[in-house]
Design an enzyme around this catalytic site. Sequence first.
Site, PDB file in Angstrom:
ATOM      1  CB  ALA A 171      -0.968   0.003   1.192  1.00  0.00           C
ATOM      2  CG  LEU A 172       4.514   0.465  -1.929  1.00  0.00           C
ATOM      3  CD1 LEU A 172       5.492   0.213  -3.087  1.00  0.00           C
ATOM      4  CD2 LEU A 172       5.221   0.270  -0.596  1.00  0.00           C
ATOM      5  CG  HIS A 173       2.451   6.066   1.989  1.00  0.00           C
ATOM      6  ND1 HIS A 173       3.666   6.507   2.487  1.00  0.00           N
ATOM      7  CD2 HIS A 173       1.956   5.227   2.938  1.00  0.00           C
ATOM      8  CE1 HIS A 173       3.875   5.991   3.677  1.00  0.00           C
ATOM      9  NE2 HIS A 173       2.861   5.191   3.983  1.00  0.00           N
ATOM     10  CD  GLU A 206      14.674   9.872  11.388  1.00  0.00           C
ATOM     11  OE1 GLU A 206      13.984  10.912  11.395  1.00  0.00           O
ATOM     12  OE2 GLU A 206      15.914   9.878  11.449  1.00  0.00           O
ATOM     13  CG  HIS A 233       5.880   2.844   1.788  1.00  0.00           C
ATOM     14  ND1 HIS A 233       4.523   3.041   1.703  1.00  0.00           N
ATOM     15  CD2 HIS A 233       6.084   2.090   2.906  1.00  0.00           C
ATOM     16  CE1 HIS A 233       3.925   2.420   2.718  1.00  0.00           C
ATOM     17  NE2 HIS A 233       4.842   1.843   3.462  1.00  0.00           N
ATOM     18  CD  GLN A 284       9.108  -1.135  12.013  1.00  0.00           C
ATOM     19  OE1 GLN A 284       8.094  -1.788  12.193  1.00  0.00           O
ATOM     20  NE2 GLN A 284       9.311  -0.448  10.895  1.00  0.00           N
ATOM     21  NE  ARG A 342      -2.652  -0.276  10.929  1.00  0.00           N
ATOM     22  CZ  ARG A 342      -1.517  -0.915  11.190  1.00  0.00           C
ATOM     23  NH1 ARG A 342      -0.399  -0.235  11.380  1.00  0.00           N
ATOM     24  NH2 ARG A 342      -1.479  -2.233  11.259  1.00  0.00           N
ATOM     25  CG  ASP A 398       6.733   2.654  11.765  1.00  0.00           C
ATOM     26  OD1 ASP A 398       5.678   2.307  12.272  1.00  0.00           O
ATOM     27  OD2 ASP A 398       6.824   3.041  10.576  1.00  0.00           O
TER      28      ASP A 398
HETATM   29  P1  AMP Z   1       5.029  -0.185   6.494  1.00  0.00           P
HETATM   30  O1  AMP Z   1       4.657  -0.545   5.098  1.00  0.00           O
HETATM   31  O2  AMP Z   1       4.026   0.666   7.181  1.00  0.00           O
HETATM   32  O3  AMP Z   1       5.484  -1.372   7.291  1.00  0.00           O
HETATM   33  O4  AMP Z   1       6.298   0.753   6.382  1.00  0.00           O
HETATM   34  C1  AMP Z   1       7.441   0.315   5.692  1.00  0.00           C
HETATM   35  C2  AMP Z   1       8.582   1.265   5.981  1.00  0.00           C
HETATM   36  O5  AMP Z   1       8.232   2.565   5.538  1.00  0.00           O
HETATM   37  C3  AMP Z   1       8.898   1.378   7.477  1.00  0.00           C
HETATM   38  O6  AMP Z   1      10.302   1.445   7.638  1.00  0.00           O
HETATM   39  C4  AMP Z   1       8.225   2.661   7.856  1.00  0.00           C
HETATM   40  O7  AMP Z   1       8.842   3.303   8.962  1.00  0.00           O
HETATM   41  C5  AMP Z   1       8.414   3.478   6.591  1.00  0.00           C
HETATM   42  N1  AMP Z   1       7.434   4.557   6.527  1.00  0.00           N
HETATM   43  C6  AMP Z   1       6.069   4.444   6.548  1.00  0.00           C
HETATM   44  N2  AMP Z   1       5.500   5.660   6.517  1.00  0.00           N
HETATM   45  C7  AMP Z   1       6.512   6.565   6.481  1.00  0.00           C
HETATM   46  C8  AMP Z   1       6.587   7.979   6.455  1.00  0.00           C
HETATM   47  N3  AMP Z   1       5.486   8.752   6.460  1.00  0.00           N
HETATM   48  N4  AMP Z   1       7.800   8.578   6.417  1.00  0.00           N
HETATM   49  C9  AMP Z   1       8.929   7.812   6.433  1.00  0.00           C
HETATM   50  N5  AMP Z   1       8.931   6.484   6.454  1.00  0.00           N
HETATM   51  C10 AMP Z   1       7.748   5.852   6.484  1.00  0.00           C
END
Ligand code: AMP
Length: 272
Positions: free
Chosen positions: A25-27, A141, A30, A146, A180, A143
Amino acid sequence: ATLHRAVDALKQGRKSVALVPTMGALHEGHLSLVRMAKRVADHVVVSIFVNPTQFGPNEDYAAYPRDEAKDAALLVEEGVALLWGPDVGVMYPDGHSTHIEVAELGADYCGAARPGHFDGVATVVAKLFNQVRPDIAIFGEKDWQQLAIIRRMARDLDFALDILGAPIARDKDGLALSSRNAYLSAAERKAATALPNALKAAAKAIAGGGDVAGALAKAEADIVKGGFDSVDYVALADADSLERLTEFRKPARLLAAARIGKTRLIDNLAVG
Ligand code: AMP
């Protein structure tokens, strides 16, 4: 074996490989990690795996947004060399029974609100490291807890790779981008800016010498006043050890999680 052959081919001629682990669900958040990966390595591998073991029984595993075709198209545009999207059965074959717990960093904050979550994260990230064998791995950052846990795990278990953190990508109104956010109604989306706004105000107050407990309590009240239903935590933490701080000292980070409707959002901010 297919993945190993593909990564070996990328590494030929001493080329470096950076891994960006995601749940899809890339934005733009990512994609900012992917762009950082391109700057620091010769080739970029992105993984997409919605990891069932990091979701609690009452969480959104089934509903988590998935659009692999769109994600793949975005990654092609970004010049990503390889997309690794294993099935659940490949990641966790029958009888899978080994887990990683980063005890010290995983208990508080999101770890307290989501029991088992970080064990699921640490285990799947260790597996992704062993599967892809990158030279560099990049995490957001966004998360913060994490990222701290993965750095500690990589150090404790001697993973031979560099972990890089990427700054939080935000929408114009300050809300951190998140898969989300797609759950939010229009009204909730508008109200959600209360979270980053409260953190900004608290960071300013604390960096300016204000009382820490007072600033945290005000942030919590402002988040609820802004339209959130409840606050899981607002805390001032040592940025590296994540120890809770009652007085400001550097490096410090404000960490927060709050619920609006059915959605749980997290955010964090450097202080000073
Ligand atoms: P996820 O798909 O939510 O597991 O996120 C994958 C990676 O993208 C993780 O390392 C997240 O911390 C990073 N990430 C998600 N949203 C953001 C954001 N708004 N800014 C920077 N990194 C992000």
